[in-house]
Enzyme design. Structure first.
Site, PDB file in Angstrom:
ATOM      1  N   GLU A 297       0.828  -1.206   0.000  1.00 16.64           N
ATOM      2  CA  GLU A 297       0.000   0.000   0.000  1.00 16.64           C
ATOM      3  C   GLU A 297       0.860   1.254   0.000  1.00 16.64           C
ATOM      4  OE1 GLU A 297      -2.292  -0.118   3.596  1.00 16.64           O
ATOM      5  OE2 GLU A 297      -3.042  -2.137   3.163  1.00 16.64           O
TER       6      GLU A 297
ATOM      7  N   CYS B 139       3.019   8.299   1.547  1.00 13.58           N
ATOM      8  CA  CYS B 139       3.533   7.352   2.543  1.00 13.58           C
ATOM      9  C   CYS B 139       3.888   6.071   1.777  1.00 13.58           C
ATOM     10  CB  CYS B 139       2.452   7.121   3.588  1.00 13.58           C
ATOM     11  SG  CYS B 139       2.953   5.953   4.839  1.00 13.58           S
TER      12      CYS B 139
ATOM     13  N   CYS C 123       4.865  -5.841  15.738  1.00  9.82           N
ATOM     14  CA  CYS C 123       4.365  -4.891  16.742  1.00  9.82           C
ATOM     15  C   CYS C 123       2.893  -5.213  17.020  1.00  9.82           C
ATOM     16  CB  CYS C 123       4.514  -3.456  16.254  1.00  9.82           C
ATOM     17  SG  CYS C 123       6.226  -3.012  15.897  1.00  9.82           S
TER      18      CYS C 123
ATOM     19  N   CYS D 119      -0.110  -3.499  14.988  1.00 15.60           N
ATOM     20  CA  CYS D 119       0.070  -3.253  13.556  1.00 15.60           C
ATOM     21  C   CYS D 119      -0.457  -4.383  12.679  1.00 15.60           C
ATOM     22  CB  CYS D 119       1.553  -3.015  13.284  1.00 15.60           C
ATOM     23  SG  CYS D 119       1.916  -2.825  11.548  1.00 15.60           S
TER      24      CYS D 119
ATOM     25  N   GLY E  79       6.130  -2.335   6.402  1.00 22.23           N
ATOM     26  CA  GLY E  79       7.515  -2.780   6.560  1.00 22.23           C
ATOM     27  C   GLY E  79       8.354  -1.855   7.411  1.00 22.23           C
TER      28      GLY E  79
ATOM     29  N   CYS F  34      -2.449   0.909   8.595  1.00 19.17           N
ATOM     30  CA  CYS F  34      -1.545   0.427   7.558  1.00 19.17           C
ATOM     31  C   CYS F  34      -1.578  -1.104   7.487  1.00 19.17           C
ATOM     32  CB  CYS F  34      -0.149   0.913   7.910  1.00 19.17           C
ATOM     33  SG  CYS F  34       1.091   0.294   6.831  1.00 19.17           S
TER      34      CYS F  34
HETATM   35  S1  SF4 Z   1       5.317  -2.237   9.840  1.00 19.28           S
HETATM   36 FE1  SF4 Z   1       6.235  -0.967  11.456  1.00 19.28          FE
HETATM   37  S2  SF4 Z   1       4.701  -0.967  13.088  1.00 19.28           S
HETATM   38 FE2  SF4 Z   1       4.185  -2.649  11.706  1.00 19.28          FE
HETATM   39  S3  SF4 Z   1       5.141  -4.482  12.590  1.00 19.28           S
HETATM   40 FE3  SF4 Z   1       6.570  -3.593  11.098  1.00 19.28          FE
HETATM   41  S4  SF4 Z   1       7.884  -2.240  12.297  1.00 19.28           S
HETATM   42 FE4  SF4 Z   1       6.088  -2.670  13.561  1.00 19.28          FE
END
Ligand code: SF4
Length: 344
Positions: free
Chosen positions: A92, A105, A116, A119, A157, A330
């Site tokens: 995305e 973005c 995380c 997320c 990512g 996201c």
């Molecule tokens: S994209 Fe960013 S917030 Fe999501 S798991 Fe990976 S490091 Fe963590």
């Protein structure tokens, strides 16, 4: 045979491609012009390169641009673009128009290893590193490409986990032969992979945004497993070695979770641990995701937190929520698309 993307190659690499195909080396510079200045889609558009040489290029190479496969547009003008990668995965990019700037973005990986708690991309697990071509293609291939003023590597990512391709993309974005962007218009976000953060800070002039989310080690560990390998304390120690008092900025991202990290105790500790670092803090509302029992803090707590930090010398802003109606978290849209493609 899969052709090799030309986008994502530096000018020296394009010169090497030209000489390998028995063309003069300056053809490499002409190719860079076509790719990065004139933003063409096909090798056949390179009209100052002979038909024979274009044929030779076409046999092995392609430009490497991909158009978005799906767009979701919010009532507030934010647009989420979905791109299909070569391995049939989805990533995305989010276009955010504002009064004085238009930001994209950008994603750097398919999924993510970092897991995380809050997320959706993390819940996908790791799929692949995006190539420099796939990173640049997001920036080049949206309809608003010419209107972009700022780039943030805060999409899917952990950008620093894909350091070689990130650095390559940043070189091409900022080089005179490439897009000629000022590094001051580019921000790379990280959860704090210290050795790679060091390399990033030493080899680029782009801004850095570090995801903190809690000033307390144990609490941060529950939100972000990376805390075990790279504690926030060590990240801050490393940052103190760099100068952020001039044009280059470091900011800290802080998603506000109701009852978790939004108390006075947290605000006091934030002021303590950030003392002496020229920085700003961005407070972010949490966008709910399936399977995570977390809620965003309310407006009152966010304002209190912002004012406490600001009154104690840390410039702090509450980031505007954008695109709430288009799966703002996201990784949501790509997860849905992935599930859909499994069913079909
Ligand atoms: S994209 Fe960013 S917030 Fe999501 S798991 Fe990976 S490091 Fe963590």
């Amino acid at each position: 045979m899969t052709k090799i993307a030309l986008i994502g190659k530096t000018v020296d690499e394009l010169k090497a491609v030209a000489t390998e195909l028995n063309m003069p080396s300056f053809t490499g510079k002409q190719i860079a012009d076509w790719l990065y200045k004139k933003r063409i889609f096909s090798i056949d558009e390179m009209s100052n390169i002979s038909v024979g040489n274009r044929q030779k290029l076409n046999e092995l190479y392609e430009v490497g641009r991909t158009l978005p496969s799906h767009t979701a547009e919010s009532v507030d003008g934010t647009k989420k673009y979905l791109f299909k990668t070569v391995d049939n995965n989805f990533i995305e990019s989010v276009y955010i128009p504002e009064d004085d700037r238009n930001t994209l973005c950008v994603s750097s990986q398919v999924g993510c290893k970092m897991n995380c708690l809050f997320c959706m991309t993390g819940k996908q697990g790791f799929g692949a590193h995006l190539t420099a071509a796939e990173i640049l293609s997001q920036i080049l291939s949206i309809p608003e490409a010419e209107k972009l003023t700022n780039l943030v590597f805060m999409g899917m990512g952990e950008p620093l986990d894909n350091l070689p391709n990130l650095l390559r993309a940043l070189e091409i974005l900022t080089a005179d032969y490439g897009y000629g962007w000022s590094p001051r218009r580019i921000t790379v976000s990280t959860i704090g992979v210290i050795p790679k953060m060091k390399i990033f800070l030493e080899t680029t002039n782009c801004h850095l945004a570090v995801s903190l989310h809690s000033p307390f080690a144990e609490e941060r560990l529950k939100l972000m497993p990376i805390q075990k390998a790279y504690p926030a304390e060590e990240i801050l120690k490393e940052l103190r070695k760099h100068d952020f008092s001039h044009q280059r900025r470091v900011s800290f991202e802080y998603i506000m979770f109701d009852g978790l990290n939004d108390s006075l105790r947290h605000a006091v500790e934030m002021v303590r641990i950030l003392k002496g670092i020229d920085c700003r803090v961005n407070l972010i509302r949490f966008h709910a995701i399936p399977g995570a029992d977390l809620k965003t803090s309310n407006e009152e707590k966010m304002i209190f937190f912002r004012d406490y930090l600001t009154n104690n010398g840390i410039t702090t802003t509450i980031r505007k929520s954008r695109g709430e109606d288009i799966f703002a978290a996201c990784g949501m849209l790509s997860t849905m698309e992935k599930q859909k493609s499994k069913v079909e």
